[in-house]
Motif scaffolding. Sequence first.
Motif, PDB file in Angstrom:
ATOM      1  N   THR A   1     -11.403 -32.211   2.006  1.00 48.45           N
ATOM      2  CA  THR A   1     -11.727 -31.671   3.309  1.00 48.45           C
ATOM      3  C   THR A   1     -12.979 -30.493   2.938  1.00 48.45           C
ATOM      4  OG1 THR A   1      -9.678 -31.883   3.988  1.00 48.45           O
ATOM      5  CG2 THR A   1     -11.377 -30.579   4.922  1.00 48.45           C
ATOM      6  N   GLU A   2     -13.846 -30.746   3.604  1.00 49.43           N
ATOM      7  CA  GLU A   2     -15.470 -29.829   3.267  1.00 49.43           C
ATOM      8  C   GLU A   2     -14.332 -27.371   3.275  1.00 49.43           C
ATOM      9  OE1 GLU A   2     -19.595 -28.468   4.662  1.00 49.43           O
ATOM     10  OE2 GLU A   2     -18.435 -29.313   5.759  1.00 49.43           O
ATOM     11  N   GLN A   3     -14.891 -27.130   2.118  1.00 49.86           N
ATOM     12  CA  GLN A   3     -14.028 -25.526   1.590  1.00 49.86           C
ATOM     13  C   GLN A   3     -15.155 -25.442   1.196  1.00 49.86           C
ATOM     14  OE1 GLN A   3     -11.321 -25.077   2.505  1.00 49.86           O
ATOM     15  NE2 GLN A   3      -9.958 -26.983   1.891  1.00 49.86           N
ATOM     16  N   PRO A   4     -16.311 -24.484   2.511  1.00 51.41           N
ATOM     17  CA  PRO A   4     -17.215 -23.743   2.534  1.00 51.41           C
ATOM     18  C   PRO A   4     -16.221 -22.424   2.116  1.00 51.41           C
ATOM     19  CG  PRO A   4     -17.022 -23.809   4.299  1.00 51.41           C
ATOM     20  CD  PRO A   4     -15.880 -25.129   4.143  1.00 51.41           C
ATOM     21  N   ALA A   5     -15.712 -21.853   2.242  1.00 56.84           N
ATOM     22  CA  ALA A   5     -14.714 -20.826   1.259  1.00 56.84           C
ATOM     23  C   ALA A   5     -15.125 -20.615   0.039  1.00 56.84           C
ATOM     24  CB  ALA A   5     -13.612 -20.481   1.999  1.00 56.84           C
ATOM     25  N   LEU A   6     -15.098 -21.540  -0.734  1.00 52.91           N
ATOM     26  CA  LEU A   6     -15.078 -22.031  -1.520  1.00 52.91           C
ATOM     27  C   LEU A   6     -16.639 -21.274  -1.988  1.00 52.91           C
ATOM     28  CD1 LEU A   6     -13.655 -25.255  -3.073  1.00 52.91           C
ATOM     29  CD2 LEU A   6     -12.656 -23.222  -2.458  1.00 52.91           C
ATOM     30  N   LYS A   7     -17.159 -20.910  -1.908  1.00 53.12           N
ATOM     31  CA  LYS A   7     -18.302 -20.949  -2.454  1.00 53.12           C
ATOM     32  C   LYS A   7     -18.487 -19.089  -2.210  1.00 53.12           C
ATOM     33  CE  LYS A   7     -23.406 -19.382  -0.963  1.00 53.12           C
ATOM     34  NZ  LYS A   7     -24.054 -19.241   0.206  1.00 53.12           N
ATOM     35  N   HIS A   8     -17.811 -18.739  -1.760  1.00 58.18           N
ATOM     36  CA  HIS A   8     -17.424 -17.083  -1.956  1.00 58.18           C
ATOM     37  C   HIS A   8     -15.985 -16.660  -3.225  1.00 58.18           C
ATOM     38  CE1 HIS A   8     -14.853 -12.767  -1.539  1.00 58.18           C
ATOM     39  NE2 HIS A   8     -15.400 -13.324  -0.798  1.00 58.18           N
ATOM     40  N   LEU A   9     -15.016 -17.821  -3.251  1.00 62.56           N
ATOM     41  CA  LEU A   9     -14.238 -17.805  -4.724  1.00 62.56           C
ATOM     42  C   LEU A   9     -15.337 -18.051  -5.569  1.00 62.56           C
ATOM     43  CD1 LEU A   9     -11.308 -17.943  -5.830  1.00 62.56           C
ATOM     44  CD2 LEU A   9     -11.611 -20.252  -5.224  1.00 62.56           C
ATOM     45  N   VAL A  10     -16.463 -18.690  -5.612  1.00 63.10           N
ATOM     46  CA  VAL A  10     -16.527 -18.550  -7.173  1.00 63.10           C
ATOM     47  C   VAL A  10     -17.511 -18.314  -7.364  1.00 63.10           C
ATOM     48  CG1 VAL A  10     -19.245 -20.900  -6.408  1.00 63.10           C
ATOM     49  CG2 VAL A  10     -17.898 -21.331  -8.487  1.00 63.10           C
ATOM     50  N   THR A  11     -18.369 -17.575  -6.262  1.00 61.13           N
ATOM     51  CA  THR A  11     -19.455 -16.150  -6.881  1.00 61.13           C
ATOM     52  C   THR A  11     -18.396 -15.125  -7.050  1.00 61.13           C
ATOM     53  OG1 THR A  11     -21.224 -17.104  -4.753  1.00 61.13           O
ATOM     54  CG2 THR A  11     -21.346 -14.369  -5.676  1.00 61.13           C
ATOM     55  N   GLN A  12     -17.064 -14.384  -7.104  1.00 64.03           N
ATOM     56  CA  GLN A  12     -16.255 -14.012  -7.252  1.00 64.03           C
ATOM     57  C   GLN A  12     -16.243 -13.703  -8.501  1.00 64.03           C
ATOM     58  OE1 GLN A  12     -13.003 -12.651  -5.142  1.00 64.03           O
ATOM     59  NE2 GLN A  12     -14.456 -10.674  -4.114  1.00 64.03           N
ATOM     60  N   SER A  13     -15.532 -15.397  -8.771  1.00 61.85           N
ATOM     61  CA  SER A  13     -15.019 -15.458 -10.288  1.00 61.85           C
ATOM     62  C   SER A  13     -16.420 -15.862 -11.468  1.00 61.85           C
ATOM     63  CB  SER A  13     -14.354 -17.317 -10.152  1.00 61.85           C
ATOM     64  OG  SER A  13     -12.948 -17.387  -9.389  1.00 61.85           O
ATOM     65  N   ALA A  14     -17.286 -15.848 -11.068  1.00 60.58           N
ATOM     66  CA  ALA A  14     -18.449 -15.603 -12.016  1.00 60.58           C
ATOM     67  C   ALA A  14     -18.893 -14.413 -12.201  1.00 60.58           C
ATOM     68  CB  ALA A  14     -19.712 -16.536 -10.960  1.00 60.58           C
ATOM     69  N   ARG A  15     -18.198 -13.889 -11.031  1.00 61.51           N
ATOM     70  CA  ARG A  15     -18.650 -11.979 -12.043  1.00 61.51           C
ATOM     71  C   ARG A  15     -17.406 -11.501 -12.686  1.00 61.51           C
ATOM     72  NH1 ARG A  15     -17.985  -9.606  -6.177  1.00 61.51           N
ATOM     73  NH2 ARG A  15     -20.269 -10.603  -6.064  1.00 61.51           N
ATOM     74  N   SER A  16     -16.610 -12.335 -12.765  1.00 61.03           N
ATOM     75  CA  SER A  16     -14.894 -11.865 -13.439  1.00 61.03           C
ATOM     76  C   SER A  16     -15.924 -11.946 -14.242  1.00 61.03           C
ATOM     77  CB  SER A  16     -13.972 -12.000 -12.969  1.00 61.03           C
ATOM     78  OG  SER A  16     -13.686 -11.624 -11.694  1.00 61.03           O
ATOM     79  N   ILE A  17     -15.900 -13.143 -14.413  1.00 59.50           N
ATOM     80  CA  ILE A  17     -16.353 -13.910 -15.788  1.00 59.50           C
ATOM     81  C   ILE A  17     -17.739 -12.679 -16.448  1.00 59.50           C
ATOM     82  CG2 ILE A  17     -18.072 -16.044 -16.913  1.00 59.50           C
ATOM     83  CD1 ILE A  17     -16.444 -17.594 -15.007  1.00 59.50           C
ATOM     84  N   GLU A  18     -18.773 -12.552 -15.833  1.00 59.72           N
ATOM     85  CA  GLU A  18     -19.748 -11.564 -16.220  1.00 59.72           C
ATOM     86  C   GLU A  18     -19.069 -10.497 -16.634  1.00 59.72           C
ATOM     87  OE1 GLU A  18     -23.314 -13.699 -12.991  1.00 59.72           O
ATOM     88  OE2 GLU A  18     -21.923 -11.179 -12.678  1.00 59.72           O
ATOM     89  N   ASN A  19     -18.224  -9.730 -16.394  1.00 59.58           N
ATOM     90  CA  ASN A  19     -17.680  -8.458 -16.569  1.00 59.58           C
ATOM     91  C   ASN A  19     -17.098  -8.907 -18.126  1.00 59.58           C
ATOM     92  OD1 ASN A  19     -18.673  -7.102 -14.471  1.00 59.58           O
ATOM     93  ND2 ASN A  19     -16.575  -7.251 -13.309  1.00 59.58           N
ATOM     94  N   ALA A  20     -16.093  -9.543 -17.603  1.00 57.27           N
ATOM     95  CA  ALA A  20     -16.290  -9.912 -18.958  1.00 57.27           C
ATOM     96  C   ALA A  20     -16.705 -10.419 -20.207  1.00 57.27           C
ATOM     97  CB  ALA A  20     -14.562 -11.828 -19.430  1.00 57.27           C
ATOM     98  N   LEU A  21     -17.424 -11.007 -20.079  1.00 56.31           N
ATOM     99  CA  LEU A  21     -19.039 -11.009 -21.353  1.00 56.31           C
ATOM    100  C   LEU A  21     -19.871  -9.920 -21.625  1.00 56.31           C
ATOM    101  CD1 LEU A  21     -21.200 -14.048 -20.012  1.00 56.31           C
ATOM    102  CD2 LEU A  21     -20.126 -14.361 -22.075  1.00 56.31           C
ATOM    103  N   THR A  22     -19.409  -9.056 -20.721  1.00 54.35           N
ATOM    104  CA  THR A  22     -19.958  -7.833 -20.868  1.00 54.35           C
ATOM    105  C   THR A  22     -19.150  -6.824 -22.010  1.00 54.35           C
ATOM    106  OG1 THR A  22     -21.549  -7.577 -19.153  1.00 54.35           O
ATOM    107  CG2 THR A  22     -20.874  -5.876 -19.558  1.00 54.35           C
ATOM    108  N   THR A  23     -17.639  -6.668 -21.193  1.00 56.35           N
ATOM    109  CA  THR A  23     -16.751  -6.149 -22.045  1.00 56.35           C
ATOM    110  C   THR A  23     -16.505  -6.159 -23.534  1.00 56.35           C
ATOM    111  OG1 THR A  23     -15.425  -7.033 -20.683  1.00 56.35           O
ATOM    112  CG2 THR A  23     -15.856  -5.065 -20.675  1.00 56.35           C
TER     113      THR A  23
END
Length: 361
Positions: A187-209
Amino acid sequence: MPPDQRLALIERARHAVLDARENGPTPWLAPSIERSWRRCLAMGHQPQQRVAFEPVTAGDVRLALEASKPLVQAATPVIRSLSRAMVHTRYFAILTDASGTVIDVDGPVDRNNPRAAAIARVGVDLSESAVGTTAIGTTLTEHEPVWLHRGEHFFNDTGVFSCAGAPIWGPDGHCVGMLDLTGIDVTEQPALKHLVTQSARSIENALTTSRPHRLLLRLNWPGRVLGDDNDGLVCVDEEGRITGANRAATDMLGLVPQHGAMHCSEVFAVPTDSLFDAARSQRQAFEVPLWSGLRLQLLAQGPGRISGAARPASHSMPLKDVEAALIRRAVEDARGNVMEAARALGISRATVYRKLTRKKA
């Protein structure tokens, strides 16, 4: 929009761009996807071509994995936590480097499904030039989050996939890879675009710290509450040089990737020593002026003091229940075949039985 209507509009767009080769804008298609389709056509690809999902060479895989160690380490806990949000959707996560080579896979991958097994492999090349329009290729080319459903993929062979993708930016301001969430005949789940964007941001923060630093600056605009993944993060060495920053901080401060490290005094209109003093005294967040004329909220922290991020809600599902739900779904997908479910999850058959029969405490 009803699913049938959505698919009909995608087919209409495919006819306009891929069959009729119309040059005007296509209102039924996201501009980033249309640009990807046209790039694929320019490369000489045709939608009916077979897609091989070729791996890169063994040597290149080793080099990619070695170069991506910091990314994999930063992404692993974030990707594992995605099971909580996607446990009932049959989507799984793929992490690639900046060239589109898969460097990690996690989630309920059905290894008996050749379409899943083809893409969910470390070392396979999922770049736009190799497999056409996908969330992976489009994200890495456009450098923006995307959502693609079925026929929005370029090749007919990839029309069974639905996927969301977001770029991951390194502390030096360059794209280091992307995170993809993919399902097959789902089933199409366009809300996953929001989830993957937030998750990528968390990864970026972990890379930075994870960058060596003597001072960590947590930033946000006045009136915003500091302490979550939306904060800007800036790593500073003992001389006051900026050694790394997440994407949010780069945007707030107007930083650009450069060969030499900028000094705090080039950005903040306050003495650099005052930032170190604020960290030593554990001063509360305060406003600082920038040379641009703007003002930011700033919290200065010493090494290792990166607490303050929002904690998960206390009523969230216990990890053991998430595991059990994921395993039950894998068994259902394998039509009750525990051995196949265990293989898909990458665990032993005994572990499957133990997790499913364990009583709640």
